[in-house]
Design a protein around this motif. Sequence first.
Motif, PDB file in Angstrom:
ATOM      1  N   SER A  18      13.863   1.057  14.616  1.00  0.00           N
ATOM      2  CA  SER A  18      13.109   0.426  13.544  1.00  0.00           C
ATOM      3  C   SER A  18      13.402  -1.064  13.579  1.00  0.00           C
ATOM      4  O   SER A  18      14.291  -1.516  14.302  1.00  0.00           O
ATOM      5  CB  SER A  18      13.530   1.028  12.194  1.00  0.00           C
ATOM      6  N   GLY A  19      12.660  -1.827  12.813  1.00  0.00           N
ATOM      7  CA  GLY A  19      12.947  -3.245  12.705  1.00  0.00           C
ATOM      8  C   GLY A  19      14.275  -3.444  11.974  1.00  0.00           C
ATOM      9  O   GLY A  19      14.850  -2.506  11.437  1.00  0.00           O
TER      10      GLY A  19
ATOM     11  N   VAL B 103       0.859  -1.185   0.000  1.00  0.00           N
ATOM     12  CA  VAL B 103       0.000   0.000   0.000  1.00  0.00           C
ATOM     13  C   VAL B 103       0.894   1.233   0.000  1.00  0.00           C
ATOM     14  O   VAL B 103       1.840   1.325   0.784  1.00  0.00           O
ATOM     15  CB  VAL B 103      -0.885   0.040   1.263  1.00  0.00           C
TER      16      VAL B 103
ATOM     17  N   GLY C 260       7.110  -0.082   1.912  1.00  0.00           N
ATOM     18  CA  GLY C 260       7.879   0.435   3.038  1.00  0.00           C
ATOM     19  C   GLY C 260       8.662  -0.663   3.753  1.00  0.00           C
ATOM     20  O   GLY C 260       8.198  -1.795   3.874  1.00  0.00           O
ATOM     21  N   ARG C 261       9.868  -0.312   4.189  1.00  0.00           N
ATOM     22  CA  ARG C 261      10.747  -1.286   4.863  1.00  0.00           C
ATOM     23  C   ARG C 261      11.318  -0.677   6.142  1.00  0.00           C
ATOM     24  O   ARG C 261      11.354   0.535   6.308  1.00  0.00           O
ATOM     25  CB  ARG C 261      11.903  -1.665   3.940  1.00  0.00           C
TER      26      ARG C 261
ATOM     27  N   ALA D  46       0.573   5.532   0.121  1.00  0.00           N
ATOM     28  CA  ALA D  46      -0.381   6.628   0.351  1.00  0.00           C
ATOM     29  C   ALA D  46       0.389   7.921   0.531  1.00  0.00           C
ATOM     30  O   ALA D  46       1.526   7.924   1.016  1.00  0.00           O
ATOM     31  CB  ALA D  46      -1.232   6.343   1.596  1.00  0.00           C
TER      32      ALA D  46
ATOM     33  N   THR E 242       6.815   8.775  15.251  1.00  0.00           N
ATOM     34  CA  THR E 242       6.821   7.847  14.120  1.00  0.00           C
ATOM     35  C   THR E 242       7.097   8.615  12.830  1.00  0.00           C
ATOM     36  O   THR E 242       6.577   9.715  12.633  1.00  0.00           O
ATOM     37  CB  THR E 242       5.456   7.140  14.013  1.00  0.00           C
ATOM     38  N   VAL E 243       7.917   8.017  11.986  1.00  0.00           N
ATOM     39  CA  VAL E 243       8.122   8.580  10.647  1.00  0.00           C
ATOM     40  C   VAL E 243       6.936   8.099   9.804  1.00  0.00           C
ATOM     41  O   VAL E 243       6.946   6.997   9.265  1.00  0.00           O
ATOM     42  CB  VAL E 243       9.462   8.106  10.052  1.00  0.00           C
ATOM     43  N   ASP E 244       5.919   8.925   9.727  1.00  0.00           N
ATOM     44  CA  ASP E 244       4.701   8.496   9.032  1.00  0.00           C
ATOM     45  C   ASP E 244       4.940   8.350   7.529  1.00  0.00           C
ATOM     46  O   ASP E 244       4.400   7.456   6.888  1.00  0.00           O
ATOM     47  CB  ASP E 244       3.573   9.493   9.303  1.00  0.00           C
ATOM     48  N   PHE E 245       5.728   9.266   6.986  1.00  0.00           N
ATOM     49  CA  PHE E 245       6.083   9.200   5.572  1.00  0.00           C
ATOM     50  C   PHE E 245       7.556   9.592   5.455  1.00  0.00           C
ATOM     51  O   PHE E 245       7.932  10.718   5.803  1.00  0.00           O
ATOM     52  CB  PHE E 245       5.234  10.171   4.739  1.00  0.00           C
TER      53      PHE E 245
ATOM     54  N   ALA F 292       9.077   2.015   6.932  1.00  0.00           N
ATOM     55  CA  ALA F 292       7.875   1.638   7.684  1.00  0.00           C
ATOM     56  C   ALA F 292       8.268   1.360   9.122  1.00  0.00           C
ATOM     57  O   ALA F 292       9.429   1.022   9.405  1.00  0.00           O
ATOM     58  CB  ALA F 292       7.220   0.414   7.058  1.00  0.00           C
ATOM     59  N   THR F 293       7.326   1.490  10.026  1.00  0.00           N
ATOM     60  CA  THR F 293       7.523   1.258  11.467  1.00  0.00           C
ATOM     61  C   THR F 293       8.904   1.750  11.918  1.00  0.00           C
ATOM     62  O   THR F 293       9.674   1.006  12.500  1.00  0.00           O
ATOM     63  CB  THR F 293       7.331  -0.230  11.839  1.00  0.00           C
TER      64      THR F 293
END
Lengths: 467, 445
Positions: free
Chosen positions: B443-444, B186, B220-221, B188, B384-387, B401-402
Amino acid sequence: MQQLMEKIIQSALDRGASFADLRMTDGTATSIAVEDGRADKVANSRSRGAGLRVLVDGAWGFAPTNQPDEKELLRCAADAVEMARAAASHVTDPGMVAQMEPVQAEIGSSARIVPSQVPLADRLASVVELEKAARSEHPSRIANTVATYADGSGEMFLANSFGTFLHFASIGTSIGVLVVSTDGTIRQRVSERRSNRSGFELVEELDLEQMGKTAASKAVDLLSAERPPAGIFDVIIDPKICGLLVHEAFGHNSEADAVWSGNSILAGKLGEQVAAEQVTIVDDPTLPGHNGSYTYDHEGVPAQRHVIVENGVLKGYLHSLETAARFGVAPNGSARAQGHQSQPLIRMSNTAIAPGTSNLQQMMSEMDSGLFLTGGYWGYVFTAQGQFTCNVEHAYAIKNGQLDTHYRNVCISGRTLETLQKVTAVGDEVHYELGGTCGKSGQSMPVDAGGPHVRISDVVVGGQSSQ
Amino acid sequence: MSELLDIAQTAVKAAVAAGAEFADAYAVSGRSVDVGVENTSLRDSEVIRDYGVGVRAFYRGGMGIGTSQSLDHGDVTECGQTAAEMAKVAHPDPDFVALPDPAQAPHVEGMFDDAIAGLEVGRVVDWCRQAIEEAQAIDPQVRLEGGAALSVGSSALASSTGVALERSGTSVSMTYQAVVLRDDQVGAYFEYDAARQMSDFVPAGVARIATEQALRYLGGRSVGTKRLPLVLGPFAASSLLSAIIGSASAESIQRNRSFLVGKQGEKIASELLTITECPLVPAGLSSGGYDGEGVPKQQRDLIRNGVLTTYLYNSYTANKAGVANTGHASRGGYGGSVGVTVSNLQVATGDRTEAELISDIDEGLYIAFGGLQPDGASGDISATVDFGFKIEQGQLAYPVATTMVGSDAFEMLTRIEAVSSDYRYEPGIIAPSLLISDVQVASGD
């Protein structure tokens, strides 16, 4: 009133609307702020008006007014139909509504003590008591205390073109305190708040002194807490954060308007495993005595308990009349509007993870390391990506099954479905501790949320210190 | 004198007649038209007429507030009386001195545009239809949500000290979020445009940009937990800086609840950072000649070469501190309360473009949008880094992501290593990007 409202509805139908509903509201609210020992702001507001919504050739039109007399309401009918018609020729996904049998009912408030019947001086005295308790605990380390109180009462009439006519009486009360502590170098803050669709009994039944002292003690304790770590942790969340998580991370995704418009990660997943098997999620406006409780929604649909997830399987969405028609299901009473100036939106009510079989002690004893996360004020989600953020008031390291280092506030983040799949234990005792308001599309509505203690693996924690 | 000013003065007189020692009232009337898009289709169209009056009354310094959504003479009078009654219930406040005296406020050009006031709803519908076509031309399966709106409003401010001011304004805006799907991925993103003059408004391209950007955010990663340099894009940078400026509210300082207590005149940021408040820009989004209490506004540096030059005062906090009122009282509507706000912020730009700043980074994080606002009391940031994107070898490598950032306001401010030369411009507002060194990222793996 009913006659006038039916006349306006008929006017909208005569102008070409296939559906119309009209809400008329009249209410007053009082608020009090006590800061650093002084009640320096007392306010009273009056709100009244009407909002007319119509569906014309698949397009919605809406026209509210603050002057709900017949002439103005007839103008609203003309405006709403004209507005809808202007958009109708470009609608490619036509609006629709599920058909409902008409209902007529008087819905009373469950409040036992009507706040406006309590002398203002007595209401103020309670706020003073709360603020004083917070300020007096550890006074040398308290920088600022603000106690706030609000009550609101009003009535709403709802009529629609099905022939529904409802008269709601509503009362809500809330009280809370914000405490900022300092050691001269850093500042920390903690807030405690209780909100309910009840009367002044909410305040009378609270131990205000204890509430103030608890907030102050938590704020002072945070001064000696360490900066939280950054990284991936196995965590146990308390009922408050469980409420934040289930409301923000999951609940907004279960709102069928988001699902229909492609803005939910739950689109197309009905009947699929979307969470660990221990996870059951319920949204229940029929629970008595909670901030998100109601009897009918603002489209005239009776409130009902919604099991959204059962043993990890997605069972359904929260619906309005429109989304129920789109999905071909019965409306389930989830649409509410903030006031007459706003259209009804799909909203959660009281949302929680249902009880499991574990408990906090057992969960901790099974962990060599991790974090215990407790308290929290806010969260948000981007539903399309399913990525959430939840605030945590304070955290503790877990080492060898025991609480260890105390950490300051921090946020956690994750992808909703991955996070719920990583639930490894669910406690057996549910608490609702998030009575407050939820914001969506510029509207605030009263909600509550909660759950038991829950253990989750691999959660991202956004702290400042490297491990 | 307009009807709206007459209403405000009626409310003030009623409050004073009921025993208030000082009173002011703010009457507002407006009309807005809003056309909504959902599921890449026109959905709804609404016309909202909203009006009301908010009254503040003071008795021995204690403040009472009354608000009414009716502008009928009787209701307005009752509202003023209610405010006075509330003030008598409030506790006396010895720090309250007086409401401001009348003063000549500068006129700001361009705040009202007849072209917006006279717009037909059909034109707004056309913008939305064109937005859908633009987005679908980029990706036929895009899910577009948002819409366009215009508003026309007037306000009147009156006080017992003789303030009597009126103004009118228009605005027009368009906002879209685009969501694109590819298999399980996804993407956005969002975009908007807003203006007070039709000539400043460019609806074409808003939905296209949102869709193009959404496609870039597919897949996203995670980036791992480490310390990295950050590049904050214009949205992320301006939300961080606006929140920090907001914490300079004198109310928060005097109440000892802001991390900026004791920092006026102190260096709080890299010397590369200068932020100027420009309230008098013609047709600026947040322009205005006077504040929520009628005090004239003026251009001033809020942070100059890293030094916090001033706190943000209204009449109460300025009198309490014994300093000049900086004219930062806010009044969002007829709710009665007066807070603190700043107008258009312009950040002084640097020598190198955002792309050039990124090109020097071997490994870093680009944040387009994230909840970077610090906690108002502690200054801590956990966001959080939303984008955003991972930066590798000078390029935006992939969306993240995350991924979270842990820092605090002073760390972020003092580690600003560059301000970009290019910037996002909205009428009156200049928002460049920032390069910030060595910040904790979680982050992961």
